[in-house]
Write a protein that holds these residues in place. Structure first.
Motif, PDB file in Angstrom:
ATOM      1  N   SER A  59     -12.524   3.399   6.711  1.00 18.68           N
ATOM      2  CA  SER A  59     -11.309   3.455   5.613  1.00 18.68           C
ATOM      3  C   SER A  59     -11.471   2.303   4.470  1.00 18.68           C
ATOM      4  CB  SER A  59     -10.112   3.488   6.542  1.00 18.68           C
ATOM      5  OG  SER A  59      -9.909   2.300   7.161  1.00 18.68           O
ATOM      6  N   HIS A  60     -12.496   1.614   4.525  1.00 19.97           N
ATOM      7  CA  HIS A  60     -12.756   0.755   3.582  1.00 19.97           C
ATOM      8  C   HIS A  60     -11.457  -0.387   3.420  1.00 19.97           C
ATOM      9  CE1 HIS A  60     -16.039   3.209   1.992  1.00 19.97           C
ATOM     10  NE2 HIS A  60     -15.009   4.284   2.097  1.00 19.97           N
ATOM     11  N   GLN A  61     -10.957  -0.871   4.772  1.00 18.23           N
ATOM     12  CA  GLN A  61     -10.040  -1.937   4.697  1.00 18.23           C
ATOM     13  C   GLN A  61     -10.505  -3.151   4.884  1.00 18.23           C
ATOM     14  OE1 GLN A  61      -6.485  -0.633   7.212  1.00 18.23           O
ATOM     15  NE2 GLN A  61      -7.285   1.404   7.057  1.00 18.23           N
ATOM     16  N   LEU A  62     -11.912  -3.450   4.744  1.00 21.66           N
ATOM     17  CA  LEU A  62     -12.318  -4.763   5.353  1.00 21.66           C
ATOM     18  C   LEU A  62     -13.392  -5.119   4.076  1.00 21.66           C
ATOM     19  CD1 LEU A  62     -13.662  -4.229   8.911  1.00 21.66           C
ATOM     20  CD2 LEU A  62     -11.528  -5.438   8.125  1.00 21.66           C
TER      21      LEU A  62
ATOM     22  N   SER B  58      -7.518  -7.807   4.559  1.00 17.55           N
ATOM     23  CA  SER B  58      -6.501  -8.268   3.515  1.00 17.55           C
ATOM     24  C   SER B  58      -4.879  -7.642   4.061  1.00 17.55           C
ATOM     25  CB  SER B  58      -6.777  -8.059   2.314  1.00 17.55           C
ATOM     26  OG  SER B  58      -6.824  -6.737   1.691  1.00 17.55           O
ATOM     27  N   GLU B  59      -5.102  -6.713   4.428  1.00 16.07           N
ATOM     28  CA  GLU B  59      -3.663  -5.984   4.652  1.00 16.07           C
ATOM     29  C   GLU B  59      -2.791  -6.748   5.874  1.00 16.07           C
ATOM     30  OE1 GLU B  59      -1.618  -1.634   5.826  1.00 16.07           O
ATOM     31  OE2 GLU B  59      -3.835  -1.690   5.657  1.00 16.07           O
ATOM     32  N   LYS B  60      -3.685  -7.151   6.766  1.00 15.83           N
ATOM     33  CA  LYS B  60      -3.031  -7.761   7.945  1.00 15.83           C
ATOM     34  C   LYS B  60      -3.317  -9.350   7.925  1.00 15.83           C
ATOM     35  CE  LYS B  60      -2.407  -3.781  10.854  1.00 15.83           C
ATOM     36  NZ  LYS B  60      -2.640  -3.245  12.445  1.00 15.83           N
ATOM     37  N   LEU B  61      -4.209  -9.667   6.960  1.00 11.52           N
ATOM     38  CA  LEU B  61      -4.652 -11.324   7.040  1.00 11.52           C
ATOM     39  C   LEU B  61      -5.492 -11.357   8.235  1.00 11.52           C
ATOM     40  CD1 LEU B  61      -1.512 -12.968   5.557  1.00 11.52           C
ATOM     41  CD2 LEU B  61      -3.546 -12.088   4.307  1.00 11.52           C
TER      42      LEU B  61
ATOM     43  N   HIS C 230     -14.830  -0.026  13.420  1.00  9.87           N
ATOM     44  CA  HIS C 230     -15.376   1.111  12.993  1.00  9.87           C
ATOM     45  C   HIS C 230     -14.562   1.736  11.959  1.00  9.87           C
ATOM     46  CE1 HIS C 230     -19.600   1.347  14.529  1.00  9.87           C
ATOM     47  NE2 HIS C 230     -18.894   0.906  15.566  1.00  9.87           N
ATOM     48  N   GLU C 231     -13.287   2.060  12.630  1.00  8.14           N
ATOM     49  CA  GLU C 231     -12.430   2.767  11.724  1.00  8.14           C
ATOM     50  C   GLU C 231     -11.873   2.109  10.421  1.00  8.14           C
ATOM     51  OE1 GLU C 231      -8.996   3.008  14.269  1.00  8.14           O
ATOM     52  OE2 GLU C 231      -9.776   4.457  15.798  1.00  8.14           O
ATOM     53  N   LEU C 232     -11.719   0.661  10.526  1.00 13.26           N
ATOM     54  CA  LEU C 232     -11.402  -0.084   9.217  1.00 13.26           C
ATOM     55  C   LEU C 232     -12.603  -0.013   8.409  1.00 13.26           C
ATOM     56  CD1 LEU C 232      -9.723  -3.149  10.739  1.00 13.26           C
ATOM     57  CD2 LEU C 232      -8.663  -1.218   9.816  1.00 13.26           C
TER      58      LEU C 232
END
Length: 252
Positions: free
Chosen positions: A69-72, A91-94, A64-66
């Motif tokens: 924050s639009h990280q997925l 993508s930040e942590k593959l 939910h947090e990701l």
């Protein structure tokens, strides 16, 4: 760090968190060895300590947090009825998140760093959505078929009523026509008798006309005999004729 698959709705074990904290604290408290150079001994102190907010949290909360924050990035999504499966990429942590959801609510979430494992999990979830949605889709289809059948019943009942109304009207008209036919036949018979009588009268009148016309066209003069007077009777007539007959003899 290679993360293991975690079922949706089951947060990371508190014991693992405590163990990790204990290990981090122990590493920070170990004094440098005398044989270790100053630069080497100072290296652990240069590592940034992990803040409490960065400690491993439940996979569901992390997802939910990701998302917030639009990280997925959404790589794949399959829908079957109200069920669905998604493959999300960090993508930040593959890293990869494989999600099974129902009615737009996350049901199961599995996190992995292996693309092959993520693809396999996604295919498994997609197959599960197909089997899970089968009952709902069957119910939806059957409900639609039932509604359609009910509409067809209503339409056919209206059609049946219209046909029954038409048949009743046709039967009434048939009875009316039959009565008119019977009346017409009776009237025809009566008219036939009247025609024969009238024809006979016409023939008689024509014959009489022809007789009169023949008499009018006859050139000969015919004087009908005088009829005797009913007051004198036949005796007076006889006497008159006797006296008339005796007159010449008397003269002689």
């Amino acid at each position: 760090m290679n993360r293991s698959a975690i079922s949706l709705g089951k947060p990371a074990s508190t014991a693992l968190v405590l163990v990790a904290c204990a290990l981090l604290g122990a590493c920070a408290s170990v004094p440098p060895s005398p044989a270790t150079p100053a630069s080497t001994a100072a290296a652990p102190t240069e590592k940034r300590s992990v803040a409490p907010s960065e400690l491993p949290s439940g996979t569901m909360e992390t997802l939910h947090e990701l998302i917030d924050s639009h990280q997925l990035t959404e790589l794949r999504t399959t829908y079957n009825g109200t069920y669905g499966a998604s493959l999300l990429f960090q993508s930040e942590k593959l890293g990869y998140f494989v999600v099974l959801f129902h009615a737009k609510e996350f049901w199961r979430v599995i996190q992995t760093d292996s693309y092959d494992n993520a693809e396999s999990l996604y295919r498994t979830f997609a197959e599960q959505t197909q089997s899970l949605a089968k009952v709902d889709l069957d119910a939806l289809r059957l409900q639609a078929q039932k509604a359609y059948a009910e509409r067809m019943v209503a339409l056919n009942e209206q059609r049946l009523q219209a046909l029954q109304h038409d048949l009743t009207y046709q039967q009434q008209q048939a009875r009316l026509v039959a009565a008119q036919q019977a009346q017409a036949k009776q009237q025809t018979a009566t008219l036939s008798d009247d025609l024969r009588t009238t024809s006979s009268r016409l023939d008689a009148v024509k014959q009489h006309i022809q007789l009169l016309e023949a008499q009018q066209k006859n050139p000969s003069l015919e004087i009908p005999p005088v009829a005797p007077d009913p007051g004198t009777g036949g005796v007076a007539a006889t006497a008159t004729s006797s006296s008339t007959a005796a007159a010449p003899g008397a003269t002689n």
